[in-house]
Scaffold this active site. Structure first.
Site, short mmCIF file in Angstrom:
data_model
loop_
_atom_site.label_atom_id
_atom_site.label_comp_id
_atom_site.label_asym_id
_atom_site.label_seq_id
_atom_site.Cartn_x
_atom_site.Cartn_y
_atom_site.Cartn_z
CG ASP A 161 -2.00 1.11 1.12
OD1 ASP A 161 -2.21 1.64 0.01
OD2 ASP A 161 -2.59 1.45 2.16
CG HIS A 204 -3.18 -0.09 9.20
ND1 HIS A 204 -4.15 0.86 8.98
CD2 HIS A 204 -2.17 0.22 8.34
CE1 HIS A 204 -3.76 1.69 8.01
NE2 HIS A 204 -2.56 1.32 7.61
CD GLN A 272 -2.73 -1.27 4.48
OE1 GLN A 272 -3.73 -1.39 3.77
NE2 GLN A 272 -1.98 -0.18 4.48
NE ARG A 302 -0.53 11.80 5.33
CZ ARG A 302 -1.19 10.66 5.19
NH1 ARG A 302 -0.90 9.61 5.96
NH2 ARG A 302 -2.14 10.54 4.30
CG ASP A 304 -2.06 6.51 7.51
OD1 ASP A 304 -2.38 7.14 6.50
OD2 ASP A 304 -2.23 5.28 7.63
CD GLU A 346 -5.12 10.19 5.72
OE1 GLU A 346 -5.69 10.05 4.62
OE2 GLU A 346 -5.05 9.26 6.55
CG ASP A 411 -4.44 8.52 -0.10
OD1 ASP A 411 -3.96 7.46 -0.57
OD2 ASP A 411 -4.45 8.77 1.11
NE ARG A 535 -4.78 4.41 -3.12
CZ ARG A 535 -4.53 4.01 -1.86
NH1 ARG A 535 -4.55 4.88 -0.87
NH2 ARG A 535 -4.25 2.74 -1.61
C1 GLC Z 1 -4.02 6.64 4.59
C2 GLC Z 1 -3.08 6.79 3.43
C3 GLC Z 1 -3.48 5.87 2.33
C4 GLC Z 1 -3.49 4.48 2.86
C5 GLC Z 1 -4.37 4.36 4.10
C6 GLC Z 1 -4.07 3.10 4.83
O1 GLC Z 1 -5.26 7.13 4.36
O2 GLC Z 1 -3.06 8.12 2.99
O3 GLC Z 1 -2.59 5.97 1.25
O4 GLC Z 1 -4.01 3.62 1.87
O5 GLC Z 1 -4.10 5.35 5.02
O6 GLC Z 1 -2.84 3.23 5.52
C1 GLC Z 2 -10.52 6.97 2.76
C2 GLC Z 2 -10.01 7.19 4.11
C3 GLC Z 2 -8.67 7.84 4.07
C4 GLC Z 2 -7.76 7.13 3.13
C5 GLC Z 2 -8.36 6.97 1.80
C6 GLC Z 2 -7.48 6.14 0.93
O1 GLC Z 2 -10.87 8.18 2.17
O2 GLC Z 2 -10.89 7.99 4.85
O3 GLC Z 2 -8.13 7.83 5.33
O4 GLC Z 2 -6.61 7.86 2.93
O5 GLC Z 2 -9.58 6.33 1.95
O6 GLC Z 2 -8.05 6.07 -0.30
#
Ligand code: GLC
Ligand code: GLC
Length: 663
Positions: A161, A204, A272, A302, A304, A346, A411, A535
């Site tokens: 990922d 995770h 994850q 950040r 996440d 985030e 993303d 993505r």
């Molecule tokens: C966050 C990241 C995204 C990832 C997800 C799981 O939202 O920006 O790229 O897939 O978390 O870690």
């Molecule tokens: C969703 C989640 C975000 C993540 C994204 C990845 O929007 O809320 O945390 O980054 O998915 O695509």
């Protein structure tokens, strides 16, 4: 200085907190004695720590009690948490402690107009960390002073990922370098005036993290770090109220693990594994990882997937009150152990929820996904009504906090605006999202965008959009059609949006590649580890040959890339020179033209009016409006360098952006 007494603690809890600390003190003292004897820290360091601990202990105790007092082993973990914090301060490099001292006295350092962010993947940008150190002059030339590196820790083999499936938070992915390289990079960046931002991927771990592996081999203690269930009963109960984040990866939120013969909670990819924060051992263990990362020289973490970290049966398991409690507790740990550290939220969720994470005691800064989505919305509709409606009541933030304003990131784009904001101006949110998805995937007649669907949910019709800034803004289509007029419009759209994130209030954040108008890269489908995730279409490799194009002449027909780079570089330099663009204060001005967005920025007596035309035909705005906004007879557009008069109406060229100051 931001004080802890903003956290109210009842006198009963204060008493309990004080007594607990008194009881733990002798053991803490012996920790200090050995650290002092080993010259790991001096007595000044100890005094500083104790002052901060005295200040923050009560609120920290109160939050941890709220989270964990029902657990039989709460006090054991409390002691461990305290020691983890003390050891992190003892192990913190002196260079970082110096920075801590400065930042305690200047907690708003990140609000300066000199802060301009960039985000990149180390492998795609410079191959590795060592090479990245050599790219610092490039970042400086563009004007970057805040650098977010996409996850660079050890990951599982194959699909990880994009680095978000971490198998070890204490070692760097060997393809990128070592922890030593990271520390050296951090220190070089600091010397260059660039702060370092890394992810704290705490929702995770990867399924091959040592905790997950121990869980797989049947270790009950480590199984309790995750959400693991013997059959579908509990997962099915949870599912009733859960959303699906990656519906094309797998239906639902749980994954069957063959080896264990059990179900595991996996909000994102199946590899994850969501951590179980209702277990204080997880809080403590991840605190240790967090402080380790901070001590490598990171300025901002950040946080996440922050919205997902607390789960409770019968809820959506997103944005729960205890998720906030948890982050506030981490924030207090950081105030004591690594006081210069900031948190960035985030939370790509409903705007009402996004702001709940933003607080000096929680996350000082946050992505601004609503502004991001609505800038794209205005570009598609050529109208600013929804953007204005939202900005009216959503831009203002508490003191000592800031937005991070961006257009694209690694993303997808989700249309996370509020349906009530839309309804207030006669727009149906559901239908409008369908329109935006059609527009940005190029399906809508006349669309200029070349986006790609992400996570299309056939059951709900929900969809998000992948694509680079340039491809979404029309450059890909213009090049395909070899049409100079369309190319010109695409470039103007990109610069319009960039100029707005650079001036609307908060930290602007570029996704590197934007400075070269990089287009979608469809080759990701050739890599089986990437093919299933669109993505990757906007995660292109840096092409250093582009630098050559800066030497090209900038006349019409010259390099678009060179032109975009120079224009962006100029806007960044201009932002840094305009004190009115510091901090967050932003007041909308009624432009009486729905294609135009206009607002005033001010800071310490400095004033700047920003005016933007979202349509491809010229628009005008009455000079009167500028006069009532405080301009005399003349004013200057800082971008074009022209002086204009308020006696006539202001004419904006297609997609023109103006930064106006008193002449
Ligand atoms: C966050 C990241 C995204 C990832 C997800 C799981 O939202 O920006 O790229 O897939 O978390 O870690
Ligand atoms: C969703 C989640 C975000 C993540 C994204 C990845 O929007 O809320 O945390 O980054 O998915 O695509």
């Amino acid at each position: 200085m931001i004080r802890s007494n903003d956290h109210p603690t009842s006198s009963e809890v204060a008493f309990e907190a004080d007594l607990t600390l008194k009881r733990l003190k002798p053991r803490l003292d012996s920790l200090w004695d050995s650290a002092l004897a080993a010259n790991e820290i001096d007595s000044l360091g100890r005094i500083e720590f104790e002052e901060r601990l005295n200040e923050y202990w009560r609120p920290l105790f109160a939050l941890l009690k709220e989270l964990y007092s029902g657990r039989y082993d709460f006090f054991y973990h409390l002691e461990q948490i305290l020691f983890t914090i003390a050891l992190a301060w003892i192990g913190r490099p002196e260079e970082l402690r110096c920075l801590d001292r400065q930042r305690i006295n200047h907690p708003d350092w990140f609000q300066s107009q000199r802060i301009v962010g960039g985000a990149l993947y180390v492998d795609l940008f410079s191959e590795n960390l060592g090479q990245l150190r050599k790219c610092i002059p490039y970042l400086q030339e563009l004007g970057i002073t805040y650098l977010h590196l996409m996850p660079l820790f050890a990951v599982r083999p194959g699909d990880s990922d994009g680095g978000y499936a971490i198998s070890n938070y204490r070692s760097v992915d060997p393809r990128l370098g070592t922890i030593e390289d990271l520390k050296e990079l951090a220190s070089d960046l600091r010397a260059a005036g660039i702060c370092l931002v890394l992810d704290f991927v705490f929702n995770h771990t990867s399924d091959d993290h040592e905790w997950a592996r121990a869980a797989q081999s049947g270790d009950r203690e480590l199984q309790s770090y995750y959400y693991i269930f013997p059959d579908r009963k509990t997962p099915d109960e949870y599912e009733r109220t859960l959303r699906e984040i990656f519906p094309t990866v797998r239906r639902g939120n749980f994954t069957w693990h063959d080896g264990m013969g059990q179900w595991v909670w996996t909000t994102f990819n199946s590899f994850q594994w969501d951590l179980n924060y209702s277990n204080p051992a997880v809080f403590r263990a991840m605190l240790d990882e967090m402080l380790f990362i901070a001590n490598t020289g990171v300025d901002v973490l950040r946080l996440d997937a922050i919205a997902f970290i607390w789960k409770q049966m019968g809820t959506t398991c997103e944005n729960l009150p205890l998720a906030h409690t948890l982050v506030q507790a981490y924030n207090l740990c950081a105030r004591v152990a690594t006081p210069g550290l900031l948190f960035k939220s985030e939370a790509i969720v409903h705007p009402d929820e996004v702001v709940r994470y933003i607080d000096p005691h929680e996350c000082q800064i946050s992505y601004n996904p609503t502004l991001m989505a609505l800038l794209w919305e205005s570009l598609a509709t050529r109208k600013t009504d929804l953007l204005v409606q939202s900005l009216k009541h959503r831009h203002k933030l508490p003191a000592h906090t800031a937005w991070v304003n961006y257009l694209r990131c690694h993303d997808d784009i989700g249309w996370t605006f509020d349906d009530r904001d839309a309804a207030a101006i006669g727009i149906n949110g559901y239908e409008h999202r369908q329109f935006l998805n059609a527009f940005y995937t190029g399906q809508f007649p006349g669309s200029f965008a070349h986006g790609v669907p992400f996570q299309h949910n056939v059951h709900t019709g929900d969809m998000r959009i992948s694509g680079t800034l340039a491809s979404l803004a029309g450059l890909e289509q213009a090049i395909e059609r070899d049409d100079e007029t369309l190319k010109e419009l695409a470039v103007r759209r990109m610069l319009l949006l960039q100029g707005l994130t650079l001036s609307i209030g908060g930290i602007p954040l570029l996704y590197m590649g934007e400075e070269w108008a990089v287009l979608n890269d469809y080759d990701f489908v050739k890599d089986p580890a990437k093919a299933g995730d669109t993505r990757w279409v906007h995660r292109a490799k840096m092409d250093w040959e582009f630098l050559q194009e800066l030497k090209d002449r900038l006349e019409v027909g010259g390099s678009i890339r060179g032109r975009v780079f120079r224009a962006l570089q100029k806007l960044i330099a201009l932002r840094k020179s305009l004190p009115a663009l510091a901090e967050q204060d932003m007041e909308l001005i009624g432009a009486r033209n729905s294609h135009v967005l206009a607002f005033v920025r001010q800071y310490m007596g400095h004033r700047l009016i920003v005016v933007a035309n979202f349509s491809e035909v010229p628009q005008s705005m009455s000079g009167n409006i500028l006069r009532t906004s405080g301009f005399g007879r003349f004013f200057k557009d800082e971008i074009a360098g022209e002086t204009l008069g308020t006696s006539e109406s202001l004419t904006l060229e297609p997609y023109q952006l103006m930064w106006l100051s008193r002449a």
